[in-house]
Scaffold this motif. Structure first.
Motif, short mmCIF file in Angstrom:
data_model
loop_
_atom_site.label_atom_id
_atom_site.label_comp_id
_atom_site.label_asym_id
_atom_site.label_seq_id
_atom_site.Cartn_x
_atom_site.Cartn_y
_atom_site.Cartn_z
N LEU A 61 -7.76 2.38 -4.13
CA LEU A 61 -6.98 2.26 -2.89
C LEU A 61 -7.50 1.13 -2.00
N TRP A 62 -8.81 0.98 -1.93
CA TRP A 62 -9.40 -0.11 -1.16
C TRP A 62 -8.99 -1.45 -1.76
N HIS A 68 -5.39 -2.22 -0.88
CA HIS A 68 -5.31 -2.61 0.52
C HIS A 68 -5.81 -4.04 0.73
N ARG A 69 -6.91 -4.37 0.07
CA ARG A 69 -7.53 -5.69 0.24
C ARG A 69 -6.77 -6.80 -0.49
N ARG A 122 -3.62 -6.62 -2.10
CA ARG A 122 -2.17 -6.60 -2.03
C ARG A 122 -1.52 -7.11 -3.32
N MET A 182 0.83 -1.20 0.00
CA MET A 182 0.00 0.00 0.00
C MET A 182 0.87 1.26 0.00
N ARG A 183 1.99 1.19 0.72
CA ARG A 183 2.85 2.36 0.80
C ARG A 183 3.39 2.75 -0.57
#
Length: 156
Positions: free
Chosen positions: A79-80, A83-84, A86, A1-2
């Protein structure tokens, strides 16, 4: 995510800096056009109130806010997803390009009321009447990569 967030931030900064330098620094707003390396690269000021190629362009504030909301919703969804799911490195970079470009164009809509497009490229006797910006390039590359690159999850 970063990595996605870093890519988005770099994309956003490059987009906004190029707009500041060209639109304001070179005064393209008033000059209208600057031949840089004709016909391959020219600066042509265009204010896009719609989406690609001026589609859905209208002269009212409602369309501006609808397009801002759509861009923010898509950015949040991407973005979700990152995050979910990866995704691998390429997927995270692609997502960052898309999000950074979308936010860059959102900033334009909020500051100017339209997206500041200024890059114009033509070649081989074909005159391109359209202009685009760094955010548009990032959105296109990010979306294309997300579609074309396998979305294998990162190990672990």
């Amino acid at each position: 995510m970063r990595l996605t967030l870093i890519t988005a931030l770099i994309t956003l900064v490059v987009d906004q800096l190029t707009k500041l330098l060209v639109v304001h620094g070179l005064n393209l707003r008033a000059r209208g056009e600057i031949d840089v390396f004709p016909p391959y690269l020219n600066f042509r000021m265009a204010w896009n109130e719609g989406i690609n190629f001026g589609l859905l362009s209208r002269q009212d504030d409602l369309m501006k806010w609808i397009l801002v909301a759509i861009a923010l919703a898509i950015s949040a969804a991407v973005l979700w997803w990152v995050h979910r799911e990866r995704p691998r490195t390429a997927g995270m970079i692609a997502a960052g390009l898309l999000v950074g470009g979308a936010i860059g164009n959102v900033i334009d809509r909020l500051v100017y009321g339209a997206v500041a497009d200024f890059l114009n490229m033509s070649c081989c006797g074909i005159e391109n009447p359209y202009a685009f910006n760094v955010a548009d390039i990032a959105i296109f590359l990010g979306a294309a990569a997300l579609v074309l690159i396998p979305a294998d999850k990162k190990a672990g």
